[in-house]
Design an enzyme around this catalytic site. Structure first.
Site, mmCIF file in Angstrom:
data_model
loop_
_atom_site.group_PDB
_atom_site.id
_atom_site.type_symbol
_atom_site.label_atom_id
_atom_site.label_comp_id
_atom_site.label_asym_id
_atom_site.label_seq_id
_atom_site.Cartn_x
_atom_site.Cartn_y
_atom_site.Cartn_z
ATOM 1 N N ASP A 18 -0.812 -8.571 3.708
ATOM 2 C CA ASP A 18 -1.726 -7.612 3.085
ATOM 3 C C ASP A 18 -3.034 -8.335 2.801
ATOM 4 O O ASP A 18 -3.059 -9.298 2.027
ATOM 5 C CB ASP A 18 -1.113 -7.081 1.790
ATOM 6 C CG ASP A 18 -1.683 -5.733 1.377
ATOM 7 O OD1 ASP A 18 -2.725 -5.343 1.929
ATOM 8 O OD2 ASP A 18 -1.088 -5.077 0.505
ATOM 9 N N ASP B 135 -6.582 -3.835 3.211
ATOM 10 C CA ASP B 135 -6.769 -2.996 2.037
ATOM 11 C C ASP B 135 -8.189 -2.433 1.986
ATOM 12 O O ASP B 135 -9.159 -3.171 2.150
ATOM 13 C CB ASP B 135 -6.477 -3.831 0.786
ATOM 14 C CG ASP B 135 -6.488 -3.018 -0.473
ATOM 15 O OD1 ASP B 135 -5.597 -2.179 -0.654
ATOM 16 O OD2 ASP B 135 -7.413 -3.236 -1.293
ATOM 17 N N GLU C 157 -6.468 0.368 5.825
ATOM 18 C CA GLU C 157 -6.431 1.445 4.828
ATOM 19 C C GLU C 157 -7.840 2.000 4.698
ATOM 20 O O GLU C 157 -8.770 1.277 4.341
ATOM 21 C CB GLU C 157 -5.939 0.904 3.481
ATOM 22 C CG GLU C 157 -5.825 1.997 2.434
ATOM 23 C CD GLU C 157 -5.587 1.447 1.031
ATOM 24 O OE1 GLU C 157 -4.921 2.137 0.242
ATOM 25 O OE2 GLU C 157 -6.084 0.331 0.727
ATOM 26 N N HIS D 202 2.605 2.701 -1.862
ATOM 27 C CA HIS D 202 2.579 2.243 -3.254
ATOM 28 C C HIS D 202 1.513 2.916 -4.088
ATOM 29 O O HIS D 202 1.500 2.765 -5.316
ATOM 30 C CB HIS D 202 2.378 0.726 -3.281
ATOM 31 C CG HIS D 202 1.044 0.314 -2.748
ATOM 32 N ND1 HIS D 202 0.707 0.432 -1.406
ATOM 33 C CD2 HIS D 202 -0.063 -0.184 -3.361
ATOM 34 C CE1 HIS D 202 -0.518 0.014 -1.228
ATOM 35 N NE2 HIS D 202 -1.020 -0.364 -2.391
ATOM 36 N N ASP D 203 0.593 3.643 -3.459
ATOM 37 C CA ASP D 203 -0.495 4.305 -4.172
ATOM 38 C C ASP D 203 -0.299 5.807 -4.298
ATOM 39 O O ASP D 203 -1.210 6.510 -4.754
ATOM 40 C CB ASP D 203 -1.831 4.043 -3.458
ATOM 41 C CG ASP D 203 -2.376 2.655 -3.729
ATOM 42 O OD1 ASP D 203 -2.029 2.076 -4.775
ATOM 43 O OD2 ASP D 203 -3.153 2.151 -2.896
#
Length: 542
Positions: free
Chosen positions: A38, A164, A222, A298-299
């Protein structure tokens, strides 16, 4: 690593060491598996020396990235000053410094995205929280440092990156005020000026040419607020030389009040799901791009709560329906921990104090400040938290019916309360299920994935055709390759529905169904679909 980076080239000692990562990579490779890291390079940690472990209470030593920002904020003329985004304040009528513009903080929209530094008398941009200052990608030295980070992990054996919020790295250098879309708020969503910015493609292409093109890698970016098809294809097109794929947020933004804040709640119709899925399926096939397929991370809250029915009566069939929708779409499939057992959101009865995520805490503080004593407003705020808070995806994984759901020993208190349903919804129980006629959610996912992997030509690389472009809650699509065809039919509603198979289409075998592993449905003509019923059928060759 993590989202609050203090050293890009080391592991927080709370979680292990570089040698542990080396061992992990070796063991993965021995099992024909690979590791994606990540990569968080829109922002770093701030320079605060008082960094303490929330788990152990021990002091954490500041690392490389803390040093970057520590230098940057040390003086106006430090060589690393422009590694971050600093601006002079506006001065109000009382002579007090005010932020350079009206952008709101992403994880606390009542606050400014800018943080004032008393020592140097300027503001730094920190879109997410004040502890996470944004890097200045306009500076070539910053970009070179990022390239070095990628090489470090690729040389160590990592096979790629989830990047990210990578589309936030290029900002509009005018830093103008954002349009006022929430008049009751002092600060406004500024994504129009910091998402998908003017130099984004230049920066991504530079990463590709300088680093990624020299390794065998996989990348997924993302990219919130990415909706423009031309922009998306410039990133993920077969010849784009930027990224392999991106996470497109339209499905997970479906119940947002578009243009406002994430913790809002909009009613949507089920047909909107098939419109979104079809738009990106066809776009990637027609324009030679590549999809990521996901509905949880996770968001975001749990999909069975958000898109279907998480009640005890319908949770299992709903989870299987969503499995069918996702597994047989074209693209790379991402499954989030707990999705494979049908984990659901936390109960509405939980007190706000149970929510630990900074976004949720800031939201609840904002609402109690705005509406003190207003039961109607605060009850609705609690409904939004239960429905959409990121905490819903961050409760401990439910392995068993043992204390703490088997995630940790009974004597250890996890970072967040375990969902109350863990004695029923857990891995052990679903592994042990022996009903071959009605698989558990976990067993159903395994069966669906086996079918997908056995026919990649059809289900991963094949053509996609929506079979009912209407506003009904039925989502029916066809997947086709040179040798096979299949149909997926989904009733995205809690009421029974009738739907007729297209003329000249005959199902040779119903392979999976959310109400049973061996569905009993007619092979032609009209189908009667129960609430949240999903079907996968093999189409008879014509």
């Amino acid at each position: 690593m993590g989202y609050d980076i203090s050293d890009y080239m080391d592991i927080d000692p709370l979680y292990g060491s570089l040698s542990d990562v080396d061992e992990l990579i070796r063991e993965l490779h021995s099992r024909n598996m690979k590791l994606m890291m990540d990569l968080v390079v829109n922002h770093t940690s701030d320079q605060r020396d008082q960094t303490w472990s929330k788990l152990s209470g021990d002091r954490i030593t500041n690392g490389l990235q803390h040093a970057w920002f520590k230098e940057s904020r040390s003086s106006l003329d430090n060589p690393k000053r422009d590694w971050y985004i600093w601006k002079k304040p506006k001065i109000d009528e009382n002579g007090q410094p005010q932020p350079p513009n009206n952008w709101s903080m992403l994880l606390g929209e009542a606050n400014s995205a800018w943080t004032y530094d008393e020592k140097t008398g300027e503001y730094y941009l920190a879109l997410f929280t004040s502890e996470q200052p944004d890097l200045n990608w306009e500076n070539p030295a910053v970009r070179k440092a990022v390239h070095d980070i990628l090489r470090f992990w690729l040389d160590r054996g990592a096979s790629g990156f989830r990047m990210d919020v990578i589309n936030l790295i290029s900002k509009d250098q005018r830093f103008p005020d954002a349009p006022v879309v929430a008049p009751e708020h002092k600060y406004q969503p500024g994504y129009k000026y910091y998402a998908n910015g003017p130099r984004l493609h230049e920066y991504l292409h530079e990463i590709y040419t300088e680093v990624l093109s020299k390794y065998d890698t996989i990348t997924v970016g993302e990219m919130p607020w990415a909706r423009d098809q031309e922009d998306i294809i410039r990133v993920v097109g077969a010849n784009a030389e930027e990224l392999n794929m991106i996470f497109i947020f339209e499905l997970v933004d479906i119940d947002d009040e578009w243009g406002r804040f994430r913790l809002t709640l909009r009613h949507y119709e089920p047909y909107e799901i098939k419109q979104i899925q079809t738009r990106y399926q066809r776009m990637m096939i027609d324009r030679d791009g590549w999809n990521s397929v996901f509905c949880e991370n996770h968001d975001n809250p749990r999909s069975v709560t958000r898109y279907a029915d998480d009640s005890d009566e319908f949770r299992v069939v709903s989870a299987k329906l969503l499995c069918l929708m996702e597994t047989f779409l074209c693209g790379t499939l991402y499954i989030y921990q707990g999705q494979e057992i049908g984990m659901r959101n936390v109960p509405l009865e939980w007190d706000p104090e149970e929510y630990k995520d900074i976004e949720t805490q800031n939201y609840w503080k904002k609402m109690t400040d705005m509406w003190p004593g207003n039961k109607q407003k605060l009850d609705f705020a609690r409904k939004i938290m239960q429905h959409k808070a990121r905490d819903n995806a961050r409760t401990p994984m439910q392995w068993s019916s043992q204390p703490n759901a088997g995630f940790c020993k009974d004597s250890i208190k996890p970072w967040m309360r375990v969902n109350d349903d863990y004695t029923i919804v857990n891995v052990d129980a679903q592994r042990a299920s022996e009903n071959s006629e009605d698989l558990s959610v976990l067993q159903f996912w395994k069966e669906a994935l086996a079918i997908r992997k056995a026919d990649t030509a059809t289900f991963i690389y094949g053509d996609y055709q929506l079979l009912n472009d209407d506003k009904s809650p039925i989502f029916a699509y066809k997947r086709t390759s040179e040798s096979n065809s299949a149909i997926v039919i989904l009733n995205l509603s809690g009421t029974a529905q009738k739907w007729s198979l297209p003329e000249k289409l005959e199902v040779e075998q119903w392979k999976l169904g959310s109400y049973g592993s061996k569905p009993k449905q007619p092979m032609t003509g009209q189908l009667e679909l129960r609430p949240w019923e999903g079907l996968l059928g093999e189409i008879k060759p014509s």
